[in-house]
Write a protein that holds these residues in place. Structure first.
Motif, PDB file in Angstrom:
ATOM      1  N   UNK A  37      53.069  13.973  14.948  1.00 35.52           N
ATOM      2  CA  UNK A  37      52.545  14.677  15.844  1.00 35.52           C
ATOM      3  C   UNK A  37      52.172  13.677  17.163  1.00 35.52           C
ATOM      4  N   UNK A  38      52.338  14.034  18.331  1.00 32.71           N
ATOM      5  CA  UNK A  38      51.885  12.781  19.223  1.00 32.71           C
ATOM      6  C   UNK A  38      50.211  12.536  19.079  1.00 32.71           C
ATOM      7  N   UNK A  39      50.225  11.246  19.492  1.00 34.75           N
ATOM      8  CA  UNK A  39      48.810  10.843  19.489  1.00 34.75           C
ATOM      9  C   UNK A  39      47.991  11.667  20.156  1.00 34.75           C
ATOM     10  N   UNK A  40      48.270  12.182  21.373  1.00 32.05           N
ATOM     11  CA  UNK A  40      47.214  12.836  22.141  1.00 32.05           C
ATOM     12  C   UNK A  40      46.920  14.466  21.264  1.00 32.05           C
ATOM     13  N   UNK A  41      48.297  14.725  20.512  1.00 27.54           N
ATOM     14  CA  UNK A  41      48.017  16.117  19.995  1.00 27.54           C
ATOM     15  C   UNK A  41      47.113  16.011  18.900  1.00 27.54           C
ATOM     16  N   UNK A  42      47.413  14.662  18.067  1.00 30.46           N
ATOM     17  CA  UNK A  42      46.444  14.386  17.013  1.00 30.46           C
ATOM     18  C   UNK A  42      44.950  14.249  17.381  1.00 30.46           C
ATOM     19  N   UNK A  43      44.865  13.504  18.325  1.00 26.99           N
ATOM     20  CA  UNK A  43      43.357  13.539  18.838  1.00 26.99           C
ATOM     21  C   UNK A  43      42.749  14.716  19.116  1.00 26.99           C
ATOM     22  N   UNK A  44      43.512  15.575  19.810  1.00 34.09           N
ATOM     23  CA  UNK A  44      42.790  16.951  20.153  1.00 34.09           C
ATOM     24  C   UNK A  44      42.510  17.693  18.922  1.00 34.09           C
ATOM     25  N   UNK A  45      43.721  17.672  17.823  1.00 36.12           N
ATOM     26  CA  UNK A  45      43.591  18.459  16.695  1.00 36.12           C
ATOM     27  C   UNK A  45      42.278  17.936  15.867  1.00 36.12           C
ATOM     28  N   UNK A  46      42.020  16.936  15.730  1.00 34.34           N
ATOM     29  CA  UNK A  46      41.034  16.056  14.981  1.00 34.34           C
ATOM     30  C   UNK A  46      39.802  16.178  15.669  1.00 34.34           C
ATOM     31  N   UNK A  47      39.796  16.471  16.864  1.00 34.11           N
ATOM     32  CA  UNK A  47      38.458  16.133  17.912  1.00 34.11           C
ATOM     33  C   UNK A  47      37.976  14.718  17.788  1.00 34.11           C
ATOM     34  N   UNK A  48      38.849  13.930  17.924  1.00 36.37           N
ATOM     35  CA  UNK A  48      38.434  12.502  17.927  1.00 36.37           C
ATOM     36  C   UNK A  48      39.138  11.997  19.291  1.00 36.37           C
TER      37      UNK A  48
END
Lengths: 233, 233
Positions: A37-48
């Motif tokens: 997944x894109x970095x932005x999506x990962x960040x959003x999903x993981x909440x970091x």
DNA sequence: CCGGTCAAGTGGCTCAGCCACTAGGCCACC
DNA sequence: GGTGGCCTAGTGGCTGAGCCACTTGACCGG
């Protein structure tokens, strides 16, 4: 023994992200070549923050488990994000002589066939790989990527799907030997010379010459890797 | 072969930072335990953002070359920031049996002396290491740090600077065997039990028991490690 | 079919800032 | 004397917003 006031164990955020990513790849059943997944999506999903995700990806990058393409996404290199334990690494090294024998048999024939069957476009692919390798070395690198593409291009030019399949099964182990072999002092430039010889034979359509040049190259790699101390050339 | 339009080779910023850091450590003559400049200062000096410096430091962190203490600075673990090549690693493994023999000889005696000479404060240090190890394992870790501190504390409690010096010369290789040994399934908890036995013997001032418990422990580690290593030659 | 353009998606990197922790100095209180 | 509380400067941990550069694919005109 008092349990309450035991020493604290702290952990970095990127380490937790790392853990999650490993788990995700396993659960989602991703395999080599698949896109993360894109970095932005990962960040959003993981909440970091994206920076923390980035740090984790950088770690995976230096461990060779992932390849981040600027503007093109981040891709898995292997089927897992787990680092290889030293035990397995040593185990694999013991099997290396066999792999290199197999490689010699296969690649020699592939070079021969490539000299006979290559189209001009395929020859160009091989040349481009060579040029890339040269550029990498010129910039102080080891030419790993150029090396990889060179052999892939030769394999493609041979037009033998069966031999290509065989190559695929030992591809991982060849990658390892390539990475290590090319780190030997002076190796990259000499390796480049050998590749050039192979290229020229294939370009000239000289099958015998191509085969012998490839055999010499693979044997050199084998020697270096096995630390048998037979000076090259 | 045209030189001008050769394929590009890109490089990440953090890789360049990494390069500079390695060079800096070499030029500045820093050695293990020394403090690196603050991240903000590094970023300013190199003319990059702190995030990029951070990524480089994270890489060094996972490679075990550097230790970042929250609020306390970043410190060198070894005398250099270079990673150990695989060749050296394999070479070192060949010497491992000797190291483990030496370790058995030294640590057995150290445990014996510790049982006789330890002060209460030193005993407390040993206990704290044990508790830390337990905590690490409880959190899913391997107890590596607790293990390290435990043996360091026992060594200190033995009050033998000569034996301590000997231990120091094989400390690096012991670290390696510790890291790998503790990754064996079920190893951490069994290792914890063995450490506890050693601790209790030292606490009780029973020199013979401490020595035999330590001997048993070191031999277990040796067995685990040697099982996976069959010399190639 | 070719080539050019364009927009969306995505990684690379920066900036500014807040929070958490460490270390060291200072001082009041026992 | 020294013990503990407190403050402050220094430093790492992490975030959020944003801009730039590159890739990709779709679309379009010749």
């Amino acid at each position: 023994m008092s349990e309450a006031l035991r020493p604290m164990v702290k952990s970095r955020l990127y380490e937790q992200v790392l853990e999650r990513l490993r788990a995700y790849v396993g659960e989602a059943g991703l395999s080599a070549g698949d896109k993360l997944p894109a970095e932005r999506d990962l960040a959003a999903s993981l909440g970091v923050s994206r920076a923390s995700v980035k740090q984790a990806i950088v770690v995976l990058e230096v461990q060779g488990l992932v390849e981040a393409r600027h503007g093109g996404g981040t891709y898995l290199v292997r089927d897992t994000l787990d680092v290889e334990p030293v035990e397995q690494l040593v185990e694999r090294r013991k099997r290396l002589p066999e792999v290199l024998e197999a490689r010699e048999a296969l690649e020699t024939k592939l070079a021969e066939l490539a000299a006979e069957r290559r189209t001009d476009a395929e020859l160009e692919d091989i040349r481009r790989a060579l040029v890339l390798m040269e550029a990498e070395i010129a910039e102080g690198g080891f030419g790993v990527e150029g090396d990889r593409r060179f052999h892939a291009a030769v394999t493609a030019a041979a037009h033998s799907s069966l031999l290509a399949d065989f190559m695929k099964t030992i591809a991982g182990q060849i990658t390892e030997s390539r990475n290590e072999s090319l780190r030997q002092p002076g190796r990259p430039s000499r390796s480049l010379a050998q590749h050039t010889a192979i290229y020229e034979a294939i370009a000239a359509g000289d099958a015998r010459k191509a085969a012998s040049a490839m055999r010499k190259h693979v044997r050199t790699v084998a020697k270096v890797r096995l630390l048998t101390w037979v000076p090259e050339d």
